[in-house]
Design a protein around this motif. Structure first.
Motif, mmCIF file in Angstrom:
data_model
loop_
_atom_site.group_PDB
_atom_site.id
_atom_site.type_symbol
_atom_site.label_atom_id
_atom_site.label_comp_id
_atom_site.label_asym_id
_atom_site.label_seq_id
_atom_site.Cartn_x
_atom_site.Cartn_y
_atom_site.Cartn_z
ATOM 1 N N THR A 185 -8.764 0.407 5.843
ATOM 2 C CA THR A 185 -6.727 0.261 4.626
ATOM 3 C C THR A 185 -7.053 0.669 3.593
ATOM 4 O O THR A 185 -6.518 2.123 3.307
ATOM 5 C CB THR A 185 -6.122 -0.931 4.732
ATOM 6 O OG1 THR A 185 -6.718 -2.283 5.738
ATOM 7 C CG2 THR A 185 -4.986 -0.888 3.903
ATOM 8 N N ARG A 186 -8.101 1.221 2.898
ATOM 9 C CA ARG A 186 -8.696 1.704 0.882
ATOM 10 C C ARG A 186 -9.052 2.902 2.093
ATOM 11 O O ARG A 186 -8.567 3.883 1.246
ATOM 12 C CB ARG A 186 -9.714 0.791 0.623
ATOM 13 C CG ARG A 186 -9.778 1.320 -0.454
ATOM 14 C CD ARG A 186 -10.435 0.111 -1.665
ATOM 15 N NE ARG A 186 -9.888 -0.442 -1.895
ATOM 16 C CZ ARG A 186 -9.135 -0.881 -2.914
ATOM 17 N NH1 ARG A 186 -9.280 -0.055 -3.606
ATOM 18 N NH2 ARG A 186 -8.304 -2.030 -2.905
ATOM 19 N N THR A 246 -2.772 -0.092 -4.127
ATOM 20 C CA THR A 246 -3.414 1.374 -4.634
ATOM 21 C C THR A 246 -3.286 1.846 -5.252
ATOM 22 O O THR A 246 -3.731 2.831 -6.011
ATOM 23 C CB THR A 246 -4.252 2.283 -4.153
ATOM 24 O OG1 THR A 246 -3.558 3.105 -2.804
ATOM 25 C CG2 THR A 246 -5.560 1.445 -2.218
ATOM 26 N N GLN A 261 0.983 -1.224 -0.172
ATOM 27 C CA GLN A 261 -0.237 0.223 0.263
ATOM 28 C C GLN A 261 1.149 1.352 0.191
ATOM 29 O O GLN A 261 2.026 1.037 0.261
ATOM 30 C CB GLN A 261 -0.534 -0.148 1.451
ATOM 31 C CG GLN A 261 -0.382 -0.130 2.633
ATOM 32 C CD GLN A 261 -0.149 -1.018 3.597
ATOM 33 O OE1 GLN A 261 0.692 -1.956 2.481
ATOM 34 N NE2 GLN A 261 -0.504 -1.214 4.441
ATOM 35 N N GLU A 262 -0.113 2.237 -0.358
ATOM 36 C CA GLU A 262 0.980 3.480 -0.182
ATOM 37 C C GLU A 262 1.765 3.764 0.621
ATOM 38 O O GLU A 262 2.299 5.155 1.022
ATOM 39 C CB GLU A 262 -0.402 4.660 -1.343
ATOM 40 C CG GLU A 262 0.501 6.067 -1.456
ATOM 41 C CD GLU A 262 1.871 6.352 -1.861
ATOM 42 O OE1 GLU A 262 2.197 5.131 -3.498
ATOM 43 O OE2 GLU A 262 2.498 7.150 -2.171
ATOM 44 N N VAL A 263 0.845 3.649 2.011
ATOM 45 C CA VAL A 263 1.272 4.400 3.107
ATOM 46 C C VAL A 263 2.589 3.899 3.676
ATOM 47 O O VAL A 263 3.657 4.768 3.734
ATOM 48 C CB VAL A 263 0.663 3.735 4.303
ATOM 49 C CG1 VAL A 263 0.983 4.101 5.810
ATOM 50 C CG2 VAL A 263 -0.833 4.720 4.344
ATOM 51 N N GLU A 290 -5.678 5.026 2.644
ATOM 52 C CA GLU A 290 -4.569 5.096 1.739
ATOM 53 C C GLU A 290 -5.866 6.130 0.695
ATOM 54 O O GLU A 290 -4.810 6.928 0.035
ATOM 55 C CB GLU A 290 -5.090 3.949 0.916
ATOM 56 C CG GLU A 290 -4.208 3.089 1.320
ATOM 57 C CD GLU A 290 -2.722 2.868 1.254
ATOM 58 O OE1 GLU A 290 -2.245 2.177 -0.851
ATOM 59 O OE2 GLU A 290 -1.735 2.963 1.990
ATOM 60 N N GLU A 291 -6.625 6.347 0.713
ATOM 61 C CA GLU A 291 -6.969 7.850 0.190
ATOM 62 C C GLU A 291 -7.984 8.753 0.724
ATOM 63 O O GLU A 291 -9.029 9.339 0.186
ATOM 64 C CB GLU A 291 -8.604 7.054 -0.845
ATOM 65 C CG GLU A 291 -8.333 5.907 -1.526
ATOM 66 C CD GLU A 291 -9.587 4.818 -2.283
ATOM 67 O OE1 GLU A 291 -10.376 5.373 -1.855
ATOM 68 O OE2 GLU A 291 -9.075 3.946 -2.703
#
Lengths: 309, 272
Positions: free
Chosen positions: B234-235, A237, A191-193, B238-239
């Motif tokens: 989680t999503r 993502t 994930q981007e984090v 992320e967003e």
């Protein structure tokens, strides 16, 4: 020195001993005399010590909890499966030393004849002991690990690090500067984090001129043990490590899926590669480790730097 | 201890300070900090978040505030408001980087200096809660944050762990840190507690089970609950979405809400 002033410019800085924060510091005169700017003799001492160590690999990540220690431990296990390969695993995570637990060691330094481990964890008398140290003291410990541990003839020295780009990482790189680090393996999750921290770590490697062997994407997908369908617990993502590696032109060494048995093996101090030899995660690990060995073979240090056995 | 009581400083309008700690990395400190702030906001409170993770500042992205600029005012830096209503403000080194991929490669003393500034030179204004997110460990950042916040009598610390022994091992050390620095432990949160397969609803203990609750029992501190692995959570992170608002039916929602409720109960009891 136990305590440094909070705004200490650093003993190697050209402001050493001269800044406002230096007033009253017991080292002020020493720093002002310029002695801090001289290269640390330990660097040469460590270079000498490291002459019997063929390959040095750092395991890094900007992000915590992505599996650095898990990977370091299993890299060590896999390399040591060949009894003619001497492996050393050094844990420089001073505040959160996970390696003793993951390797199933209670105060012992040697796991097998050909696999030695060092960690500050071995120096703590209780599992509740906290190492509440500032940077300079942590650096001193790392210097001691590199200079004062008798590593002997080692084919691979694996250095497990804490997350971040701070004292521990700078010290490891600086103390090993004269001794040639083969490269760094950078661990991430999809994930981007995580990736946003890992890009920083890769920039750190470029800054300090440590080659990046490649990136490992850990926790990459989860196969439900019941229905065998895949889920993305940590969704990529922004394209995951694959896109990041393409952007940064760095090899993606492989992707390791989430397997609940990995955590279990680590908690119980056993090699997951032996516990679950047919797991997709094991197969991924083995392929990644082969690529790392290949990299080390192709980038051998010059023969004159090695002491022949 | 410095005579900070003489000078009200920029935290004078902050009613309660909460630190979010863990010995272990990647267990969900920033996640818990963010969701706690969102939940407190939904309870009508004004919340500030201070992100003292200088090497890996995660909070800006989690609140869709990445790339925002920090402005100066008479009292120092103005924290970034992440919403129109200005109910959540945020300070992070992430806002001070010229390039988001730039690594902050600082040794301890320099990190300490910035953290002191984040506490004393950010114009937080009137806040009900200041949530302080920390990096993993028990080192410079933690000592600097606790020292700088001590004059403001923090409510205490939330400790975050995952269920497995490797995490719990580090969190035990963090408990010692709290004890040694006189920081009260509000409770332990166990994160990533099981994953419910969206295809067949089988629950798998991906990162083992039970460690957080056992640690709380062993240490004699409250256990605040187990947050399961939740793809919606989680999503959202992320967003940069508001999970508390958008996913109240999601598996992680009840425990996150309960943690916020406990904080609200404790602090409203203090008023009377």
């Amino acid at each position: 020195m136990e305590e440094v002033p909070h705004d200490c410019p650093g003993t190697g800085s050209d402001q050493a001993g001269q800044g406002a924060a230096c007033q009253g510091c017991p080292n002020q005169r020493l720093c002002a005399s310029g002695v801090g700017a001289a290269p640390d003799p330990a660097v040469e001492e460590i270079k000498e010590k490291m002459k019997t160590v063929k390959h040095k690999i750092l395991v890094l990540s900007g992000k915590g909890g992505v599996g650095k220690s898990t990977f370091s431990a299993h890299l060590a296990h896999a390399l040591a499966e060949d009894e003619n390969t001497q492996v050393a695993l050094l844990d420089i995570d001073i505040c959160g030393p996970s390696i003793p637990k993951i390797m199933g060691l209670e105060g012992e330094q040697f796991l097998e004849d050909n696999l030695g481990v060092m960690s500050v964890g071995f120096l703590l008398s209780s599992p509740d002991d906290a190492v509440i140290w500032r940077g300079p003291k942590k650096n001193g410990m790392i210097k001691q690990f590199l200079r004062d541990v008798d590593w002997g003839e080692v084919d691979y020295l694996i250095v497990d690090t804490p997350p971040g780009t701070s004292d521990e990482h700078l010290s490891a790189v600086q103390y090993l500067a004269a001794a040639h680090i083969d490269g760094a393996v950078v661990i991430t999750t999809p994930q981007e984090v995580s990736l946003q921290d890992v890009r920083k770590e890769i920039n750190f490697c470029h800054k300090v001129k440590v080659p990046v062997i490649g990136v490992v994407e850990n926790m990459s997908g989860f196969i439900c043990p019941k229905c065998k369908k895949e889920s993305q617990i940590f969704p990529p993502t922004t394209g995951g490590a694959e896109v990041m590696c393409q952007d940064l032109k760095i090899p993606l060494l492989g992707k390791v899926p989430l397997d609940p048995h990995i955590g279990k093996s680590c908690d119980e101090g056993r090699s997951f590669l032996i516990d679950a030899p047919d797991s997709p995660a094991t197969l991924a690990y083995r392929s990644i480790i082969q690529r790392i060995q290949e990299f080390c073979r192709l980038h051998q240090p010059k023969e004159e730097n090695l002491i022949s056995p | 201890m410095e005579a900070a009581a003489a000078e009200p400083g920029n935290l004078a309008g902050v009613r309660h300070v909460i630190l979010v700690l863990s010995g272990k990395g990647g267990v969900g400190k920033s996640t818990i900090s963010t969701e706690l702030a969102l939940a407190l906001r939904h309870a009508g409170k004004k919340v500030g978040i201070l992100d003292v993770d200088l090497c890996g500042p995660s909070i800006p992205r989690m609140l869709r505030a990445q790339g925002r600029a920090v402005h100066q005012c008479g009292s120092g830096w103005v924290p970034v408001f992440v919403d129109q209503e200005q109910s959540i403000s945020l300070m992070s080194v992430g806002f001070l980087l010229e390039n988001p991929d730039q690594a902050v490669v600082w040794r301890g003393p320099k990190k300490n200096a910035l953290i002191k500034q984040f506490v004393s030179d950010v114009a937080w204004g009137q806040l009900d809660y200041l949530v302080v997110d920390t990096p993993p460990g028990t080192s410079d950042e933690h000592m600097a944050a606790v020292d700088a916040l001590r004059p403001y009598s923090p409510l205490g610390a939330l400790l975050v762990t995952t269920p497995q022994a490797v995490s719990v091992g580090d969190v035990r050390r963090e408990l010692t840190f709290c004890r040694k620095t006189g920081l009260r432990v509000i409770g332990i949160v166990e994160n990533m507690s099981g994953f419910v397969c969206p295809h067949c609803t089988e629950c798998t203990n991906v990162f083992s089970r039970g460690g957080g609750e056992e640690l709380a029992r062993h240490a004699g501190v409250p256990f605040l609950g187990s947050v399961p692995l939740d793809p919606d959570l989680t999503r959202s992170l992320e967003e940069g979405r508001d999970f508390i608002q958008e996913f109240p039916e999601s598996p992680a929602f009840p425990v996150l809400s309960a943690i916020a409720q406990k904080i609200l109960n404790e602090t409203s009891a203090q008023l009377s």
